[in-house]
Scaffold this motif. Structure first.
Motif, mmCIF file in Angstrom:
data_model
loop_
_atom_site.group_PDB
_atom_site.id
_atom_site.type_symbol
_atom_site.label_atom_id
_atom_site.label_comp_id
_atom_site.label_asym_id
_atom_site.label_seq_id
_atom_site.Cartn_x
_atom_site.Cartn_y
_atom_site.Cartn_z
ATOM 1 N N TRP A 1 25.926 49.204 45.247
ATOM 2 C CA TRP A 1 26.925 48.762 44.553
ATOM 3 C C TRP A 1 26.542 48.407 43.241
ATOM 4 N N ALA A 2 25.740 49.000 42.566
ATOM 5 C CA ALA A 2 25.222 48.624 41.281
ATOM 6 C C ALA A 2 26.387 48.524 40.279
ATOM 7 N N LEU B 1 32.398 41.861 36.382
ATOM 8 C CA LEU B 1 33.603 42.968 36.586
ATOM 9 C C LEU B 1 34.785 42.253 36.620
ATOM 10 N N ASP B 2 35.809 43.001 36.944
ATOM 11 C CA ASP B 2 37.196 42.107 36.843
ATOM 12 C C ASP B 2 37.885 42.278 38.244
ATOM 13 N N LEU C 1 35.904 47.936 45.116
ATOM 14 C CA LEU C 1 34.708 47.774 45.664
ATOM 15 C C LEU C 1 34.881 47.566 47.296
ATOM 16 N N MET C 2 35.844 46.655 47.422
ATOM 17 C CA MET C 2 36.215 46.137 48.534
ATOM 18 C C MET C 2 36.921 47.248 49.683
ATOM 19 N N ALA C 3 37.764 48.136 48.953
ATOM 20 C CA ALA C 3 38.471 49.324 49.474
ATOM 21 C C ALA C 3 37.382 50.369 50.060
ATOM 22 N N LYS C 4 36.178 50.497 48.966
ATOM 23 C CA LYS C 4 35.500 51.523 49.223
ATOM 24 C C LYS C 4 34.423 51.112 50.476
ATOM 25 N N ARG D 1 28.415 47.763 54.150
ATOM 26 C CA ARG D 1 28.385 46.503 53.829
ATOM 27 C C ARG D 1 28.366 45.954 52.404
ATOM 28 N N LEU D 2 29.186 45.046 52.129
ATOM 29 C CA LEU D 2 29.268 44.399 50.935
ATOM 30 C C LEU D 2 29.453 42.777 50.926
#
Length: 259
Positions: free
Chosen positions: A3-4, A18-19, A26-29, A36-37
Motif C-alpha cells: 500500500w505504498a 492522500l485524498d 484503496l478500500m475497494a482494492k 488487509r488494509l
C-alpha cells in the motif's frame, strides 16, 4: 499487497498524504482482493501521546494508512512543507465508508463505545444509507483493570467478527486500546479493511453530520467538542494543544522544511 504511498513526518508520526478519492480506491482494492488494509488516524492528541510512548508511536506507524484527523495535523504538514490534501477524520469520510458500502454491498461491522451506542449508530446508518449491510454490532467496554482486553474476551470478539464475515470493521475502543486490539489481532481477523474510529460511533448515534456546517467552515471542531464536554477535554484542547503547536513550530525552526 504493497500500500505504498507518500507520507509526512509529524513529530514522529508518519501521516499519509492522500485524498478521499485515493482512499476509496484503496478500500475497494483491499476488499476486491481480500488483502488487509489497516487504517488509523493522527490528531494532535494522538501525536502528543505517541511522543511520550514509543510503543504507541510504533503501533500507529505500523498501520497501512495514518490519516490526518484534525486541522492541527493538517496545519503541521503545511508548516513542514509537505501538506496533506485535506483533513480526513472519520466524520469527513462517512460517505466513503457507508455510502460506498451500501452501493457495493460491502459488509460492515461496528465495534465500540458504550453498550447500545453501536446499535443506535447502525439503525441511523441503515436509514441514511438504504441497503447498507451491517452484519454485526458490539460494544467496546471490554478492558479490565489493567486497561487491556483480557485474552479470552479478545478471542471471543475475533471469533464473532470473523463469523459475521465483514468487509469493513470499525473499531472504536479509544486510543491506545483500539490500536493495541488491531495490531495484536489483525493477523487473526479475516477482514480486508480495519479502521480505528475512536468516538465516531457516538457521533453516528446522534446524527450524520455531527459537526455543524459553520464549525467545519471556520475549522473550529476542537472548540465545538470542548464546549460539549469541557470537563473531559479541557486539558486536551488548551494546555496540550498549545504544547503541540509550540512543538510544531520549534521542529520547523530546528529542522526546516521536509522535502
Amino acid at each position: 499487497m504493497d500500500w505504498a504511498h507518500d507520507t509526512v513526518d509529524v513529530l514522529g508520526v508518519e501521516v499519509s498524504r492522500l485524498d478521499a478519492e485515493r482512499f476509496s480506491e484503496l478500500m475497494a482494492k483491499a476488499i476486491a482482493t481480500r488483502r488487509r488494509l489497516t487504517v488509523t488516524f493522527a490528531n494532535p492528541n494522538y501525536v502528543m501521546a505517541a511522543r511520550k510512548d514509543a510503543r504507541l508511536r510504533q503501533m500507529i506507524n505500523s498501520f497501512d494508512l495514518v490519516l490526518a484527523d484534525g486541522w492541527g495535523v493538517v496545519m503541521a504538514t503545511r508548516i513542514f512543507g509537505r501538506p496533506v490534501p485535506c483533513r480526513m477524520a472519520n466524520d469527513d469520510l462517512t460517505d466513503e465508508f457507508f455510502g460506498l458500502a451500501a452501493r457495493h454491498n460491502w459488509r460492515t461491522y461496528l465495534l465500540g463505545s458504550a453498550p447500545g451506542v453501536a446499535e443506535t449508530a447502525a439503525a441511523n446508518l441503515r436509514q441514511w444509507y438504504p441497503g447498507l449491510p451491517i452484519v454485526g454490532v458490539q460494544h467496546g467496554h471490554w478492558a479490565d483493570e489493567s486497561g487491556r482486553i483480557p485474552p479470552a474476551d479478545a478471542d471471543r470478539l475475533v471469533k464473532e467478527i470473523n463469523a459475521a464475515r465483514p468487509d469493513i470493521l470499525h473499531v472504536g475502543l479509544g486510543t491506545p486500546l483500539q490500536q493495541i486490539f488491531v495490531t495484536e489481532n489483525r493477523d487473526r481477523l479475516d477482514v480486508p479493511v480495519i479502521v480505528t474510529c475512536g468516538a465516531y460511533l457516538e457521533h453516528l448515534s446522534e446524527r450524520r453530520d455531527w459537526y455543524p456546517a459553520w464549525v467545519l467552515r471556520l475549522r473550529l471542531g476542537w472548540l465545538y467538542r470542548l464546549s460539549r464536554d469541557p470537563k473531559r477535554l479541557w486539558y486536551r484542547y488548551t494546555i496540550e494543544l498549545g504544547s503541540y503547536v509550540l512543538r510544531v513550530f520549534a521542529h520547523r525552526i530546528r529542522h526546516g522544511k521536509q522535502y
